[in-house]
Design an enzyme around this catalytic site. Structure first.
Site, PDB file in Angstrom:
ATOM      1  CG  HIS A  16     116.089 -35.126  66.079  1.00  0.00           C
ATOM      2  ND1 HIS A  16     116.949 -34.246  65.465  1.00  0.00           N
ATOM      3  CD2 HIS A  16     115.130 -34.353  66.659  1.00  0.00           C
ATOM      4  CE1 HIS A  16     116.545 -32.995  65.675  1.00  0.00           C
ATOM      5  NE2 HIS A  16     115.443 -33.046  66.403  1.00  0.00           N
ATOM      6  CG  ASP A 114     120.283 -34.692  64.805  1.00  0.00           C
ATOM      7  OD1 ASP A 114     119.359 -35.243  64.189  1.00  0.00           O
ATOM      8  OD2 ASP A 114     120.136 -33.627  65.427  1.00  0.00           O
ATOM      9  CB  SER A 367     103.622 -35.182  61.700  1.00  0.00           C
ATOM     10  OG  SER A 367     103.895 -35.820  62.926  1.00  0.00           O
ATOM     11  CD  GLU A 370     104.901 -40.374  60.179  1.00  0.00           C
ATOM     12  OE1 GLU A 370     103.894 -40.148  60.882  1.00  0.00           O
ATOM     13  OE2 GLU A 370     106.010 -40.662  60.676  1.00  0.00           O
ATOM     14  CD  GLU A 386     111.338 -28.394  62.891  1.00  0.00           C
ATOM     15  OE1 GLU A 386     111.218 -28.428  64.130  1.00  0.00           O
ATOM     16  OE2 GLU A 386     111.400 -29.423  62.198  1.00  0.00           O
TER      17      GLU A 386
HETATM   18  N1  UDP Z   1     104.042 -40.531  66.568  1.00  0.00           N
HETATM   19  C1  UDP Z   1     103.247 -41.644  66.686  1.00  0.00           C
HETATM   20  N2  UDP Z   1     102.199 -41.594  67.551  1.00  0.00           N
HETATM   21  C2  UDP Z   1     101.881 -40.512  68.302  1.00  0.00           C
HETATM   22  C3  UDP Z   1     102.706 -39.369  68.176  1.00  0.00           C
HETATM   23  C4  UDP Z   1     103.769 -39.415  67.294  1.00  0.00           C
HETATM   24  O1  UDP Z   1     103.465 -42.671  66.017  1.00  0.00           O
HETATM   25  O2  UDP Z   1     100.901 -40.558  69.048  1.00  0.00           O
HETATM   26  C5  UDP Z   1     105.187 -40.584  65.624  1.00  0.00           C
HETATM   27  C6  UDP Z   1     104.844 -39.893  64.314  1.00  0.00           C
HETATM   28  O3  UDP Z   1     104.263 -40.802  63.421  1.00  0.00           O
HETATM   29  C7  UDP Z   1     106.202 -39.397  63.859  1.00  0.00           C
HETATM   30  C8  UDP Z   1     106.956 -39.146  65.162  1.00  0.00           C
HETATM   31  O4  UDP Z   1     106.284 -39.873  66.178  1.00  0.00           O
HETATM   32  O5  UDP Z   1     106.869 -40.397  63.120  1.00  0.00           O
HETATM   33  C9  UDP Z   1     106.962 -37.681  65.547  1.00  0.00           C
HETATM   34  O6  UDP Z   1     107.872 -37.007  64.749  1.00  0.00           O
HETATM   35  P1  UDP Z   1     107.593 -35.530  64.256  1.00  0.00           P
HETATM   36  O7  UDP Z   1     108.814 -35.072  63.515  1.00  0.00           O
HETATM   37  O8  UDP Z   1     106.335 -35.439  63.514  1.00  0.00           O
HETATM   38  O9  UDP Z   1     107.362 -34.691  65.570  1.00  0.00           O
HETATM   39  P2  UDP Z   1     108.163 -34.511  66.953  1.00  0.00           P
HETATM   40  O10 UDP Z   1     107.754 -35.624  67.827  1.00  0.00           O
HETATM   41  O11 UDP Z   1     109.616 -34.500  66.639  1.00  0.00           O
HETATM   42  O12 UDP Z   1     107.662 -33.221  67.463  1.00  0.00           O
END
Ligand code: UDP
Length: 473
Positions: A16, A114, A367, A370, A386
């Site tokens: 978030h 949020d 992710s 990206e 989700e």
């Molecule tokens: N991320 C990163 N390195 C890691 C793991 C995650 O840079 O080893 C970053 C990833 O690029 C993304 C964020 O952390 O920007 C994770 O957000 P996402 O919504 O994909 O997943 P969440 O962490 O909320 O499950």
């Protein structure tokens, strides 16, 4: 001209915070009329790196760390737990705005909240300023949440095969629904949030109409009741990607340099990258199985492995000091020329490297964006929140990913080495249809945020809407 203040209240979780901060930076790039105060809560799930939030380095973003609150005592569902935890922050948010924001600004332009923070709309109302929802997942998932109040308190039925949810093109299999769909506490938390989404002046989504045209157009379909007359405007302003990795929770430059140097030595599109978000972790049986699957596939790999915390799968994983405890015997020796293991990785930078040809992802929304941005196709391996429904959306609803078959049993979920091998071969071998579609979507996503693109136009109208309130007061 003096800037008007926007007060951001994000949920304290990495996924978030990453896009919320990116949004704040872009907003300030595009308009000189605002400054931003971000109210930072302590994460209830362990360290999120709050203290390393980079925004303080922006001259017009101020971070205020809120005092700790007691976490709720009950934890029947993560969504209800988070909702109740944030509710406990309401007094601090209100007091902080009155004592630290209002005395230092001539005008508050609005609140940006949020999806878990709808209770803060009451504070916006008290201040007589509009609230905007910054939705950190996709439009289809927002559609699922907005659909819940129409079902009222009727939970999804685990014995059904599938459900029609208007924001997804195809019927959604029951196995793809998030856990809260079957849990009264979690379900009702989101019914209440979604009702309140409608009270906002605008819903800002980190997505684009090109990516989620069906979902975006379904959002207020069939709303012919009184409420719909005042429905919030939807702004699709994405994909907003933190390409430079402004927000890195476990940043170690020497390790990052090592990863990038290893990638520099690999041929284009030859490496598959495995990374499972800020909180994804596996037990050692599953890690061993991944290792076997990788070796069987014969693909080059960069594998971000992090250690499951003792608090279980919902905590923030740590870094391994040695990988030998779970790797099959002599795995490192046999794969030393084709693979690298690392902990926290600079994901966006890695995905942008020419050596990366595929991504095994837990399907967090950032992710997904990206990987699409860099045109890297994914194998979907959802873990929590989700992610199951995001994985379904990517692989089956939109044909933008390869689905991994997860076996669910009494000990949790498990993916076999053979299944990993099969998915990796499908992903990496040849210029397949999925890769072509992902590259086409990558082009559309980049166009959307360029000058003249749909998201850039939507961003401009959002700024106009935020300014309109100022002009009228
Ligand atoms: N991320 C990163 N390195 C890691 C793991 C995650 O840079 O080893 C970053 C990833 O690029 C993304 C964020 O952390 O920007 C994770 O957000 P996402 O919504 O994909 O997943 P969440 O962490 O909320 O499950």
């Amino acid at each position: 001209m003096e800037r008007a203040e926007l007060v951001f209240v994000p949920t304290p979780a990495v996924g978030h915070l990453v896009s919320t901060i990116e949004f704040a930076f872009r907003l300030l790039d595009q308009s000189h009329r605002f400054s931003v105060t971000i109210l930072v809560m302590k994460s209830p799930f362990g360290v999120t790196g709050d203290q390393s939030l980079p925004a303080a380095s922006h001259p017009h973003i101020k971070l205020i760390y809120l005092p700790n609150v007691d976490p709720p005592t009950e934890r029947v569902s993560a969504e209800k737990y988070l909702t109740d935890y944030i509710e406990n922050y309401k007094g601090h948010v209100r007091d902080t705005i009155f004592t630290r924001v209002l005395p230092n600004t001539s005008q508050v332009a609005g609140m940006v909240i949020d999806m878990f923070c709808t209770t803060m709309i009451d504070i916006g109302n008290e201040l007589k300023v509009p609230s905007f929802l910054f939705f950190t997942s996709g439009a289809a998932y927002l559609g699922l949440l907005m659909y819940l109040p129409k079902r009222a308190d009727v939970l999804f039925d685990e014995s059904d095969c599938e459900s029609i949810i208007p924001s997804y093109i195809q019927p959604v299999p029951t196995s793809a629904l998030p856990a809260f769909a079957f849990n009264k506490g979690g379900y009702m938390s989101f019914v209440n949030h979604a009702r309140r989404f409608r009270e906002t002046k605008g819903i800002i989504i980190n997505s684009s109409v090109e990516l989620e045209s069906h979902a975006v157009s379904s959002l207020f379909d069939g709303d012919e009741d009184e409420q719909s007359k005042s429905q919030p405007h939807v702004y699709t302003i994405g994909p907003l990607i933190d390409i430079k990795g402004k927000y890195q929770i476990q940043f170690n430059q020497t390790k990052v340099d090592g990863i990038m140097k290893w990638l520099d030595d690999q041929s284009p599109k030859s490496v598959v990258f495995l990374c499972f978000g800020s909180s994804g972790s596996f037990d050692e049986n599953q890690l061993k199985e991944i290792a076997i699957g990788l070796e069987q596939s014969g693909q080059r790999f960069l594998w971000s492995v992090r250690q499951r915390p003792t608090t279980g799968r919902l905590g923030i994983p740590g870094e391994y000091t040695s990988y030998d405890e779970f790797l099959p015997q002599d795995f490192s020796k046999r794969t030393k020329d084709i693979g690298m293991l690392c902990g926290w990785a600079p994901q966006a930078e890695v995905l942008g490297h020419k050596a990366i040809g595929g991504f095994v992802s837990h399907c967090g929304w950032n992710s997904i964006l990206e990987s699409l941005w860099f045109g890297v196709p994914i194998v979907t391996w959802p873990i929590y929140a989700e992610q199951q429904i995001n994985a379904f959306q990517m692989a089956r609803d939109m044909g933008l990913g390869v689905e991994l078959r997860v076996v669910y049993n009494k000990d949790g979920d498990f993916v076999t080495a053979d299944e990993i091998e099969k998915a990796l071969r499908r992903l990496m071998e040849g210029d397949n249809e999925i890769r072509k579609r992902v590259q086409e979507m990558s082009r559309k996503c980049r166009n959307a945020v360029d000058d003249g693109g749909s998201s850039s136009a939507s961003f401009r109208s959002l700024i106009q809407a935020m300014l309109a309130n100022l002009n009228s007061t």
